[in-house]
Write a protein that holds these residues in place. Sequence first.
Motif, short mmCIF file in Angstrom:
data_model
loop_
_atom_site.label_atom_id
_atom_site.label_comp_id
_atom_site.label_asym_id
_atom_site.label_seq_id
_atom_site.Cartn_x
_atom_site.Cartn_y
_atom_site.Cartn_z
N UNK A 192 32.30 55.37 -4.64
CA UNK A 192 31.65 56.67 -4.47
C UNK A 192 32.38 57.80 -5.16
N UNK A 193 33.72 57.71 -5.17
CA UNK A 193 34.47 58.86 -5.67
C UNK A 193 35.20 58.54 -6.97
N UNK A 194 35.63 57.29 -7.16
CA UNK A 194 36.43 56.96 -8.35
C UNK A 194 35.65 56.10 -9.35
N UNK A 195 34.34 56.35 -9.40
CA UNK A 195 33.49 55.64 -10.36
C UNK A 195 34.02 55.87 -11.78
N UNK A 196 34.17 54.79 -12.53
CA UNK A 196 34.68 54.93 -13.89
C UNK A 196 36.20 54.95 -13.96
N UNK A 197 36.87 55.10 -12.80
CA UNK A 197 38.34 55.11 -12.79
C UNK A 197 38.85 53.75 -12.32
N UNK A 198 38.21 53.21 -11.25
CA UNK A 198 38.62 51.90 -10.74
C UNK A 198 37.42 50.95 -10.83
N UNK A 199 37.74 49.65 -10.97
CA UNK A 199 36.66 48.63 -11.01
C UNK A 199 36.14 48.37 -9.61
N UNK A 200 37.04 48.51 -8.63
CA UNK A 200 36.78 48.01 -7.27
C UNK A 200 36.14 49.09 -6.41
N UNK A 201 35.80 48.73 -5.15
CA UNK A 201 35.13 49.68 -4.26
C UNK A 201 36.10 50.66 -3.63
N UNK A 202 35.63 51.90 -3.40
CA UNK A 202 36.44 52.82 -2.59
C UNK A 202 35.78 53.07 -1.23
N UNK A 203 34.61 52.44 -1.00
CA UNK A 203 33.89 52.68 0.24
C UNK A 203 33.16 51.39 0.64
N UNK A 204 33.11 51.13 1.95
CA UNK A 204 32.44 49.89 2.41
C UNK A 204 31.95 50.07 3.84
N UNK A 205 30.87 49.38 4.17
CA UNK A 205 30.53 49.29 5.59
C UNK A 205 30.11 47.86 5.91
N UNK A 206 30.22 47.52 7.19
CA UNK A 206 29.89 46.14 7.59
C UNK A 206 29.41 46.09 9.03
N UNK A 207 28.65 45.04 9.32
CA UNK A 207 28.19 44.75 10.69
C UNK A 207 28.63 43.33 11.01
N UNK A 208 29.39 43.19 12.10
CA UNK A 208 29.93 41.88 12.48
C UNK A 208 29.27 41.42 13.78
N UNK A 209 28.95 40.14 13.85
CA UNK A 209 28.49 39.55 15.11
C UNK A 209 29.50 38.46 15.47
N UNK A 210 29.96 38.50 16.72
CA UNK A 210 30.95 37.51 17.18
C UNK A 210 30.25 36.37 17.90
#
Length: 344
Positions: free
Chosen positions: A206-224
């Motif tokens: 979201x913020x370092x587009x073009x600077x880093x290859x990898x993600x700077x933001x993530x979300x997830x939903x886990x079920x146990x």
Amino acid sequence: MKPLGVAVIGCGAISGVHLKAISANPSAQLLAVVDIDAALAEKTAQQYGSSYYTDHHEMLKRDDIDVVHICTGHYLHAPMAVDALRAGKHVLTEKPMAENKAAAQTILDAAEAHPDVQLGVIFQNRYNPASVIMKKYAESEELGKLICMKGLVTWFRGAGYYATEWKGKWATEGGGVLINQAIHTLDLLSWLGGEVASVKGTISTDSLEGVIEVEDTAHAHLVFENGTTAIFYATNAYRTNSPVEVEMIFEKGKLYLRGDILVLEQNGAQTVLSEPVVNDLGEKSYWGVSHGAQIADFYDHIQAGKPFWLNGPEGYKAFRLVMDIYESSRKGERIVYQEAVPAK
Ligand SMILES: NC(=O)c1ccc[n+]([C@@H]2O[C@H](COP(=O)([O-])OP(=O)(O)OC[C@H]3O[C@@H](n4cnc5c(N)ncnc54)[C@H](O)[C@@H]3O)[C@@H](O)[C@H]2O)c1
């Protein structure tokens, strides 16, 4: 008992926390440090009173070294851990185990092939006083069943942080905010919630587009497997390092962690269960303050000849979640390990 002979590979940012903890531990004696940067290795060796090497293979030839701490970039953890285990050394590696699943598997295989030595994976936040209290509530059912959890990591890592040879790249870091920073909070959620049945997630830059290859933001939903669920959000695109937040909703109450401060909310009353922890190891507060505790516990297990609990398979859990959130994001699908008990 004779102190364990210890070596540290990698004299960069995190190494000071290990070196101070080793120096303060009477069960250990720091014998060697290793870094490909000879000037840094020499300076670190002088500061901590050890010998130094620029090639870890040379250090591994020493018979007096029992334990090797790995504090290098993610892509070096697996080859170095495998070399050290094969050389008959106990290994304590920084998180994550590796930069991809195949590399992590080589460590698990090497550890299994060398049962005479132990493998530990750093997840120091499991040793935080607040984490220990949360685990006790998760297991005791004192507040009834655990219904759901929330984990939030809102930190800042700017372009300067990524200006190294290994960070910000899939091949060497293995990912971004998830594999490097937020893996600690994913580890806490999975430790507190039990076995994960499935995960769905999304990543973006979201913020370092073009600077880093990898993600700077993530979300997830886990079920146990037990039906508990968790939502998780992590970003390095904030402007400051806010305290990590974890919420646990039980049938008969709620635990809320913000940084070190853990609050129990029950029957309309709030009770503070843990206060900020201060130590003199110079650990940055957002890294947690419990490296010393985990390192001491690892040494105690080695000296007592008891299997260390935060071992390869245990360290693999949060790492697998990270890898599977990446896969889920790529495929746009939920990754299912096991059918969960249907939520009530
Ligand atoms: N547990 C935590 O809270 C925490 C916090 C920060 C970093 N870490 C982890 O610590 C590890 C290191 O991170 P860092 O920020 O200190 O990295 P860094 O880049 O600051 O340091 C890595 C060091 O390894 C050295 N190195 C590179 N190749 C080498 C080789 N072949 N042999 C010997 N040395 C070599 C580099 O010269 C450098 O000094 C990573 O796994 C990171 O995720 C953990």
